[in-house]
Scaffold this motif. Structure first.
Motif, PDB file in Angstrom:
ATOM      1  N   HIS A  87     -18.805  80.887  40.990  1.00  0.00           N
ATOM      2  CA  HIS A  87     -17.381  80.565  41.143  1.00  0.00           C
ATOM      3  C   HIS A  87     -16.678  80.327  39.805  1.00  0.00           C
ATOM      4  O   HIS A  87     -15.760  79.515  39.706  1.00  0.00           O
ATOM      5  CB  HIS A  87     -17.210  79.382  42.094  1.00  0.00           C
ATOM      6  N   SER A 140      -7.550  88.198  38.815  1.00  0.00           N
ATOM      7  CA  SER A 140      -8.404  88.557  39.951  1.00  0.00           C
ATOM      8  C   SER A 140      -9.777  87.920  39.738  1.00  0.00           C
ATOM      9  O   SER A 140     -10.111  87.484  38.624  1.00  0.00           O
ATOM     10  CB  SER A 140      -8.560  90.072  40.026  1.00  0.00           C
ATOM     11  N   GLY A 141     -10.574  87.901  40.801  1.00  0.00           N
ATOM     12  CA  GLY A 141     -11.929  87.348  40.689  1.00  0.00           C
ATOM     13  C   GLY A 141     -12.746  88.064  39.627  1.00  0.00           C
ATOM     14  O   GLY A 141     -13.457  87.439  38.846  1.00  0.00           O
ATOM     15  N   GLY A 142     -12.617  89.381  39.607  1.00  0.00           N
ATOM     16  CA  GLY A 142     -13.389  90.157  38.635  1.00  0.00           C
ATOM     17  C   GLY A 142     -12.981  89.843  37.208  1.00  0.00           C
ATOM     18  O   GLY A 142     -13.821  89.738  36.314  1.00  0.00           O
ATOM     19  N   GLN A 145     -14.337  86.428  36.249  1.00  0.00           N
ATOM     20  CA  GLN A 145     -15.755  86.428  35.913  1.00  0.00           C
ATOM     21  C   GLN A 145     -16.000  87.064  34.545  1.00  0.00           C
ATOM     22  O   GLN A 145     -16.856  86.621  33.785  1.00  0.00           O
ATOM     23  CB  GLN A 145     -16.577  87.145  37.013  1.00  0.00           C
ATOM     24  N   THR A 166     -21.698  88.061  41.038  1.00  0.00           N
ATOM     25  CA  THR A 166     -20.770  88.958  41.757  1.00  0.00           C
ATOM     26  C   THR A 166     -20.632  88.606  43.232  1.00  0.00           C
ATOM     27  O   THR A 166     -19.909  89.271  43.962  1.00  0.00           O
ATOM     28  CB  THR A 166     -21.219  90.441  41.635  1.00  0.00           C
ATOM     29  N   LEU A 169     -17.074  88.011  44.653  1.00  0.00           N
ATOM     30  CA  LEU A 169     -16.054  89.002  44.296  1.00  0.00           C
ATOM     31  C   LEU A 169     -15.795  90.002  45.413  1.00  0.00           C
ATOM     32  O   LEU A 169     -16.694  90.330  46.189  1.00  0.00           O
ATOM     33  CB  LEU A 169     -16.504  89.777  43.056  1.00  0.00           C
ATOM     34  N   ASP A 170     -14.548  90.499  45.446  1.00  0.00           N
ATOM     35  CA  ASP A 170     -14.250  91.613  46.343  1.00  0.00           C
ATOM     36  C   ASP A 170     -15.050  92.827  45.864  1.00  0.00           C
ATOM     37  O   ASP A 170     -15.252  93.012  44.659  1.00  0.00           O
ATOM     38  CB  ASP A 170     -12.760  91.948  46.300  1.00  0.00           C
ATOM     39  N   MET A 173     -14.424  94.923  42.728  1.00  0.00           N
ATOM     40  CA  MET A 173     -14.465  94.296  41.395  1.00  0.00           C
ATOM     41  C   MET A 173     -15.873  94.145  40.872  1.00  0.00           C
ATOM     42  O   MET A 173     -16.085  93.786  39.712  1.00  0.00           O
ATOM     43  CB  MET A 173     -13.845  92.914  41.476  1.00  0.00           C
ATOM     44  N   ILE A 174     -16.841  94.377  41.746  1.00  0.00           N
ATOM     45  CA  ILE A 174     -18.235  94.081  41.387  1.00  0.00           C
ATOM     46  C   ILE A 174     -18.700  94.948  40.222  1.00  0.00           C
ATOM     47  O   ILE A 174     -19.312  94.456  39.271  1.00  0.00           O
ATOM     48  CB  ILE A 174     -19.141  94.244  42.633  1.00  0.00           C
ATOM     49  N   VAL A 177     -17.773  93.911  36.637  1.00  0.00           N
ATOM     50  CA  VAL A 177     -18.566  92.788  36.124  1.00  0.00           C
ATOM     51  C   VAL A 177     -19.989  93.253  35.793  1.00  0.00           C
ATOM     52  O   VAL A 177     -20.531  92.938  34.728  1.00  0.00           O
ATOM     53  CB  VAL A 177     -18.570  91.615  37.133  1.00  0.00           C
TER      54      VAL A 177
END
Ligand code: ADP
Ligand code: ADP
Length: 229
Positions: A87, A140-142, A145, A166, A169-170, A173-174, A177
């Motif tokens: 997170h 964004s989440g990506g 990270q 990951t 993450l959506d 976006m994986i 990363v």
């Protein structure tokens, strides 16, 4: 000397036996991927490496420092061993650039110019140069990270730990990363990665460690591990 070495390590949460007779070595430049079912102790295992969880028995040597020894300075270990969490754990009230510059300033006393230059270089290398003045909630989440990874790298660590980087993450976006992680691996970083991404493991891992119920059941070269039985 290995960068990380577990010798007969035992860990309990109260009466619950979370790590059982862990023996594991990670050499300089090695990428070790840790897999196993939920609750098998993967997260606990890597959290012991930078002292986020204490161990009860055995020896755990990180860069030659013994984490079982109460006199070991955890700050020294955390300087040398970075951690990337599921997170992100970014500072929400600081900009991206400030997030990267904080620890090098406070912990390493790196001077402002050098610190900023290093930070900007790293943000470019993880592909978020355009977000230096943004706050984490604007990313964004990506992107978050990748900023978190850059923040770890800013400390010039000797090893990096990744705890399901990951998993939050959506799907789209994986890969961004994972590609950053692949590049870091290619550059020779010592890495321990808890992940469910088997493609990453197959492509990047030197070794795969399989855990179940607090034990390491298999510790194999990636080629062997992925060979059809
Ligand atoms: P994994 O990462 O493989 O999902 P964890 O290391 O998170 O496994 O957890 C291993 C086991 O230890 C689980 O059964 C979990 O519930 C338990 N556990 C983890 N953290 C704690 C804690 N702080 N207190 C008590 N039990 C915990
Ligand atoms: P993650 O998805 O990161 O593995 P978990 O949901 O397993 O997170 O755990 C979140 C937090 O709760 C961790 O700090 C872990 O140590 C703690 N925890 C996990 N299982 C238990 C448990 N059985 N008892 C107490 N704390 C736990």
């Amino acid at each position: 000397m290995p960068v990380i070495e577990f010798k007969k390590v035992e860990k309990y949460y109260g009466k619950f036996h979370a790590l059982k007779n862990i023996n594991l070595q990670v050499e300089k430049g090695e990428v070790v991927v840790v897999i196993g079912p939920s609750g098998s102790g993967k997260s606990t295992l890597i959290r012991t490496i930078n002292g986020l969880e204490e161990i009860e028995e055995g020896q755990l040597l990180v860069n030659g420092y013994d984490l079982a020894d109460k006199k070991t300075d955890l700050n020294q270990i955390r300087k040398d061993v970075g951690m990337v969490f599921q997170h992100f754990n970014l500072y929400d009230n600081k900009t991206v650039l400030e997030n990267i510059m904080l620890a090098p300033k406070l912990v390493l006393k790196r001077n402002e110019n050098e610190n900023k230059e290093t930070a900007l270089k790293l943000l470019k290398s993880v592909g978020v140069s355009d977000k230096t003045a943004s706050y984490p909630k604007q990313l964004s989440g990506g992107q978050k990270q990748r900023v978190a990874i850059a923040r770890s790298l800013a400390m010039k660590p000797k090893a990096l730990l990744f705890d399901e980087p990951t998993s939050a993450l959506d799907p789209e976006m994986i890969d961004d990363v994972l590609n950053v992680m692949k590049e870091i691996a290619r550059e020779g970083m010592t890495m321990v990665v808890v992940t469910h991404e088997m493609g990453f493991a197959r492509e990047v891992a030197d070794r795969v460690v399989f855990m179940d119920k607090g034990e390491i059941l298999e510790d194999a070269h990636a080629d062997e591990f992925f060979e059809a039985p």
